[in-house]
Motif scaffolding. Sequence first.
Motif, PDB file in Angstrom:
ATOM      1  N   GLU A 280       0.833  -1.202   0.000  1.00  0.00           N
ATOM      2  CA  GLU A 280       0.000   0.000   0.000  1.00  0.00           C
ATOM      3  C   GLU A 280       0.866   1.250   0.000  1.00  0.00           C
ATOM      4  O   GLU A 280       0.574   2.233  -0.699  1.00  0.00           O
ATOM      5  N   ILE A 281       1.947   1.223   0.768  1.00  0.00           N
ATOM      6  CA  ILE A 281       2.872   2.350   0.809  1.00  0.00           C
ATOM      7  C   ILE A 281       3.661   2.438  -0.500  1.00  0.00           C
ATOM      8  O   ILE A 281       3.809   3.506  -1.101  1.00  0.00           O
ATOM      9  N   LEU A 282       4.169   1.309  -0.974  1.00  0.00           N
ATOM     10  CA  LEU A 282       5.050   1.298  -2.143  1.00  0.00           C
ATOM     11  C   LEU A 282       4.354   1.724  -3.427  1.00  0.00           C
ATOM     12  O   LEU A 282       4.992   2.229  -4.354  1.00  0.00           O
ATOM     13  N   THR A 283       3.054   1.515  -3.507  1.00  0.00           N
ATOM     14  CA  THR A 283       2.331   1.814  -4.748  1.00  0.00           C
ATOM     15  C   THR A 283       1.517   3.099  -4.683  1.00  0.00           C
ATOM     16  O   THR A 283       0.839   3.447  -5.651  1.00  0.00           O
ATOM     17  N   HIS A 284       1.596   3.820  -3.574  1.00  0.00           N
ATOM     18  CA  HIS A 284       0.765   5.022  -3.444  1.00  0.00           C
ATOM     19  C   HIS A 284       1.326   6.150  -4.316  1.00  0.00           C
ATOM     20  O   HIS A 284       2.507   6.472  -4.240  1.00  0.00           O
ATOM     21  N   PRO A 285       0.489   6.757  -5.155  1.00  0.00           N
ATOM     22  CA  PRO A 285       0.992   7.766  -6.098  1.00  0.00           C
ATOM     23  C   PRO A 285       1.442   9.067  -5.445  1.00  0.00           C
ATOM     24  O   PRO A 285       2.117   9.876  -6.084  1.00  0.00           O
ATOM     25  N   LYS A 286       1.080   9.275  -4.182  1.00  0.00           N
ATOM     26  CA  LYS A 286       1.441  10.531  -3.501  1.00  0.00           C
ATOM     27  C   LYS A 286       2.626  10.366  -2.550  1.00  0.00           C
ATOM     28  O   LYS A 286       2.889  11.262  -1.746  1.00  0.00           O
ATOM     29  N   ILE A 287       3.344   9.247  -2.643  1.00  0.00           N
ATOM     30  CA  ILE A 287       4.494   9.022  -1.768  1.00  0.00           C
ATOM     31  C   ILE A 287       5.768   8.922  -2.588  1.00  0.00           C
ATOM     32  O   ILE A 287       5.864   8.100  -3.504  1.00  0.00           O
ATOM     33  N   SER A 288       6.727   9.758  -2.264  1.00  0.00           N
ATOM     34  CA  SER A 288       8.062   9.673  -2.855  1.00  0.00           C
ATOM     35  C   SER A 288       8.878   8.705  -1.999  1.00  0.00           C
ATOM     36  O   SER A 288       8.925   8.833  -0.777  1.00  0.00           O
TER      37      SER A 288
END
Length: 319
Positions: A280-288
């Motif tokens: 969920e973290i790795l694929t979130h579009p708003k997380i660098s």
Amino acid sequence: MKILANDGLDQSGIDALTIKGFEVITEKIPQQLIADFINKHHIKTLLVRSATEVRKELIDACPSLEIIGRGGVGLDNIDVDYARSKNIHVINTPGASSASVAELVFAHLFSGARFLQDSNRKMPVIGDTQFNQLKKSYAEGIELRGKTIGIIGMGRIGQEVARIALGLGMRVIAADNNIGRASIKVKFYNNQFINVDIETEPLEDVLQHADFITLHVPAQKEEHMIGAEEIQKMKNGVAIINCSRGGVVEEHALVEALNSGKVAFACLDVFNNEPHPSKEILTHPKISLSPHTGASTVEAQDRIGISLAEQICSILQVS
């Protein structure tokens, strides 16, 4: 005089130790075999990074150990108090990677402010067919200049972050229970500089007033430092950067805030379940994202190697 650098050591450190008569072993020994290896080879110094754990059981199993060193800032993978109770020296390199971590904070910040973490994923896939649509979707980037950055933890890394932020023309506010005032020296290319004094504030004030919040604190033994309650106190559209330790930010609360728009974007170099971050973290579009590489620069590794070598020689009185 044998040294096991189980998570590796920069060549600068190896050279500095070798010239003093040490044998530096950089073979990666599996965690469960470290004690046998240390005892078999009569190793007195064990150097680690983040991967190797040095707990009570390992310490008890290795009576020859005199020095345990970590190339980095935190010591949460070492039972420090127990080791010292056994008269083992525990050393680290707190200042060697400060600049590298601080620069990564801004690499992430620039990325999030201009949607690079998302455009770098999508451009190779649909950039040739949906170029104009992507251009439109990334049209509302923001500048850092003139914005307020809130630094939680004003140790060496926090002060480096402040130094860069001031150079960019940002307003800096900070929270730290142990530091009341930090004097930041901002240097320029022609040897000119200015000094800026930053008075720390209560955490709640920083949460309320910062456009960007970056954390530089130790691993939390119990609760997260930033969870749903703390995020609710932040500005709408805030950004959160964590290049300190996994678990400092509660990831589920962060994802919910990203999805609702409360948090505009997040930047993570560390994760709750390293080395297996959640999908969920790795694929979130708003997380660098970056894979815990804050100290992973050529310059930082060189400084770490030299610092460890100097401390070992000093402790063992090798000239």
